[in-house]
Design a protein around this motif. Structure first.
Motif, mmCIF file in Angstrom:
data_model
loop_
_atom_site.group_PDB
_atom_site.id
_atom_site.type_symbol
_atom_site.label_atom_id
_atom_site.label_comp_id
_atom_site.label_asym_id
_atom_site.label_seq_id
_atom_site.Cartn_x
_atom_site.Cartn_y
_atom_site.Cartn_z
ATOM 1 N N VAL A 311 -3.719 -66.419 18.353
ATOM 2 C CA VAL A 311 -4.703 -67.553 18.408
ATOM 3 C C VAL A 311 -4.016 -68.526 17.272
ATOM 4 C CG1 VAL A 311 -7.645 -68.391 17.561
ATOM 5 C CG2 VAL A 311 -6.720 -65.868 18.999
ATOM 6 N N LEU A 312 -3.678 -68.414 16.618
ATOM 7 C CA LEU A 312 -3.025 -69.143 15.719
ATOM 8 C C LEU A 312 -1.910 -69.899 15.732
ATOM 9 C CD1 LEU A 312 -3.473 -67.684 12.169
ATOM 10 C CD2 LEU A 312 -4.642 -69.527 12.766
ATOM 11 N N ILE A 313 -0.763 -68.771 16.913
ATOM 12 C CA ILE A 313 0.480 -69.442 17.012
ATOM 13 C C ILE A 313 -0.433 -70.896 18.314
ATOM 14 C CG2 ILE A 313 2.150 -68.921 18.874
ATOM 15 C CD1 ILE A 313 2.841 -66.126 17.370
ATOM 16 N N SER A 314 -1.174 -70.300 18.911
ATOM 17 C CA SER A 314 -2.096 -71.266 20.083
ATOM 18 C C SER A 314 -2.450 -72.245 19.100
ATOM 19 C CB SER A 314 -3.157 -70.895 20.759
ATOM 20 O OG SER A 314 -2.593 -69.685 21.125
ATOM 21 N N PHE A 315 -2.825 -72.415 18.002
ATOM 22 C CA PHE A 315 -3.357 -73.359 17.787
ATOM 23 C C PHE A 315 -2.089 -74.605 17.224
ATOM 24 C CE2 PHE A 315 -7.318 -71.656 16.653
ATOM 25 C CZ PHE A 315 -8.711 -73.070 17.322
ATOM 26 N N LEU A 316 -0.981 -73.354 16.268
ATOM 27 C CA LEU A 316 0.008 -74.509 16.236
ATOM 28 C C LEU A 316 1.023 -75.184 17.658
ATOM 29 C CD1 LEU A 316 2.236 -75.220 14.388
ATOM 30 C CD2 LEU A 316 3.590 -72.673 14.498
ATOM 31 N N SER A 317 0.828 -74.492 18.316
ATOM 32 C CA SER A 317 1.656 -74.867 19.585
ATOM 33 C C SER A 317 0.804 -76.335 20.026
ATOM 34 C CB SER A 317 2.168 -73.733 20.842
ATOM 35 O OG SER A 317 2.524 -73.341 19.938
ATOM 36 N N CYS A 318 -0.142 -76.108 20.278
ATOM 37 C CA CYS A 318 -0.984 -77.032 20.325
ATOM 38 C C CYS A 318 -1.129 -78.792 19.569
ATOM 39 C CB CYS A 318 -2.565 -76.756 20.375
ATOM 40 S SG CYS A 318 -3.926 -77.965 21.392
ATOM 41 N N ALA A 319 -0.920 -78.157 18.445
ATOM 42 C CA ALA A 319 -0.849 -79.110 17.263
ATOM 43 C C ALA A 319 0.175 -80.230 18.028
ATOM 44 C CB ALA A 319 -0.981 -79.198 15.860
ATOM 45 N N MET A 320 1.415 -79.444 17.564
ATOM 46 C CA MET A 320 2.835 -79.178 18.467
ATOM 47 C C MET A 320 2.919 -79.984 19.330
ATOM 48 S SD MET A 320 6.359 -76.858 18.725
ATOM 49 C CE MET A 320 5.244 -76.756 20.686
ATOM 50 N N SER A 321 2.749 -80.085 20.560
ATOM 51 C CA SER A 321 2.886 -81.295 21.431
ATOM 52 C C SER A 321 1.877 -81.798 21.598
ATOM 53 C CB SER A 321 1.923 -79.741 23.009
ATOM 54 O OG SER A 321 3.101 -79.152 23.029
#
Length: 494
Positions: A311-321
């Motif tokens: 889930v944290l990877i998903s939050f990071l990827s979302c912020a990055m995009s």
């Protein structure tokens, strides 16, 4: 998949861009797969569903899942209109340059302003929303201070990735997509196989949600989980100058983001709904965090940590995009000399092939918003309330501009065209968007002060008013000589 780009392809893309009045400094290092992954991680099924599942289930019960289908159809119509526009105008920055070519400079300035503010606020909301999951993963108490520290850490990592250039961003987007889709399928599949308490018939049972009134109002409120889920596809077009053959590949990536991202989000939500043992307890407010409760029950303390890490990877990827999209928009503003500070925003790093100052804006402003929560978490909630409305409003400003241009004679000439379906799809996309914005803005807290009850439309009005005052006082847009208002055929005197 080969990532090599033929010289002929590069020359063709450069020639098309030159015909639109631009010479790009970006490198076309983003493969079709990476372009789709960027949109998918921005849409982020895991972030969207996990963030709003408790609210949606408590408000509307299991039938709230059908909002994913309804909203998915509506946003797919919007994506079709965007596909036509980006195919003809594959210019970095997304909604701002599209509105500029379809309507004009002032309209484009306001469209871009609304979208930029919404993106910056959304970045802050995503990194701040990751705080509780970081606390649960590493076993410390979630407080305002720890939430701020965790938010700034995620923001810093996302910024570093973006500063490393298109190729690194593309790789990170693919990694984020892979982790998220595997996590969604693995978690959802495990829940359905080992922890399912209900059959599909529960999807038609409201369990008394909404009280004694009409269920339609409860469903509309709970349906915000779908409304807030389906954006991110436009990010595929925000990086149009970093994708080879953008007029053909970006429309495909946009559509895939909708139906693959939507299917993943619906699957995650379905698995959660069918696996919540005590749905009435959630509706009654006795279980306010059903996701954490469910993960602990289904996976145990160790495996649930692994799920939380995904889930944290998903939050990071979302912020990055999101940050990539915001920085490209800010750069596009600067390149056209449309806003104060343009000489910094349009600066370009030849080493990294990224706009450094535009990226700093996409990092510093969200950081300031997050730090502001130390003063008032309530104020942060009010600022964030504009995020989804702003994105939808910017979308519909482009849809409206496309409809106006179409009625004035615009004939899309890119590699993707709707043909005779263009007008009805355009009208339907606009109708859907207006209904969605009304639903977001509808007052639903009659016991709260009026300004809290109307916080969403009020926040939108404030952002537009600030933009209008800026345009009145600082008429930068009038000095921009970049091409504009050229979609509609000009009448010639014979």
């Amino acid at each position: 998949m080969s990532t090599s780009i033929s010289p002929e392809r590069n020359d063709s893309d450069a020639a098309h861009l030159a015909s639109l009045g631009y010479q790009s400094e970006f490198k076309r290092d983003m493969t079709p797969w990476a372009n789709f992954s960027l949109g998918f991680t921005y849409l982020s099924p895991v972030v969207g569903v996990y963030s709003l599942f408790a609210y949606a289930l408590a408000t509307g019960g299991p039938p709230m899942i059908w909002s994913f289908v309804i909203v998915g159809v509506g946003q797919f119509l919007v994506a079709l209109i965007f596909s036509e526009v980006v195919a003809q105008y594959p210019v970095v920055g997304g909604v701002y340059p599209w509105a500029r070519r379809l309507w004009g400079r002032r309209y484009a300035w306001m469209t871009g302003w609304v979208y930029l503010v919404a993106l910056l606020v959304t970045i802050a909301s995503v990194v701040y929303g990751a705080g509780p999951y970081i606390a649960a993963t590493f076993g410390f108490t979630a407080t305002v201070d720890t939430a701020i520290i965790c938010s700034l850490a995620i923001l810093a990592v996302a910024t570093i990735v973006n500063f490393m250039g298109t190729k690194v961003l593309a790789t990170a987007a693919i990694i984020g997509f892979t982790a998220e889709i595997i996590g969604a399928l693995a978690v959802g599949g495990w829940l359905l196989l080992t922890h399912r308490y209900h059959g599909l018939d529960v999807l038609f049972d409201s369990f008394g949600a909404g009280g004694g009134g009409s269920y339609m109002w409860a469903f509309a409120a709970a349906g915000l989980i779908g409304v807030y889920q389906y954006y991110g596809f436009e990010a595929c077009g925000d990086v149009a100058e970093e994708v080879p053959d953008p007029g053909r590949l970006i429309p495909k990536a946009m559509r895939r983001t909708i139906y693959i991202g939507g299917a993943a989000a619906t699957f995650v939500c379905l698995a959660l709904v069918l696996s919540v043992a005590d749905i009435p307890a959630v509706i009654a407010g006795q279980d306010t965090d059903p996701v954490s409760t469910l993960l602990d029950q289904a996976f145990g303390p160790v495996a649930s940590k692994i799920v939380l890490a995904i889930v944290l990877i998903s939050f990071l990827s979302c912020a990055m995009s999101l940050q990539a999209a915001a920085s490209r928009l800010a750069y596009s503003y600067g390149r056209d000399d449309m806003i104060m500070g343009s000489r910094f925003l349009k600066k370009f790093s030849q080493k990294r092939h990224v706009p450094p100052y535009a990226l700093l804006v996409a990092a510093v402003v969200p950081a300031v918003i997050v730090i502001g929560s130390k003063v008032s978490e309530n104020a942060l909630a009010k600022v964030i309330s504009f995020a989804a409305l702003g994105i939808y409003l910017a979308f519909q400003m482009v849809v409206l501009a496309a409809l106006r241009a179409r009625l004035k004679g615009w004939q899309p000439s890119g590699k993707y065209r709707l043909g005779r379906w263009g007008l009805p799809v355009n009208i339907a996309a606009l109708v859907y968007g207006v209904i969605a914005m009304v639903n977001m803005s509808w007052p639903r807290t009659p016991g709260a002060p009026w300004y809290d009850n109307y916080i969403v439309p009020l926040s939108g009005a404030v952002v537009i008013a600030i933009g209008a005052v800026y345009m009145l006082v600082h008429r930068t847009y009038g000095r921009s000589d970049a091409p504009y208002d050229d979609a509609i055929p000009k009448k010639t005197n014979v």
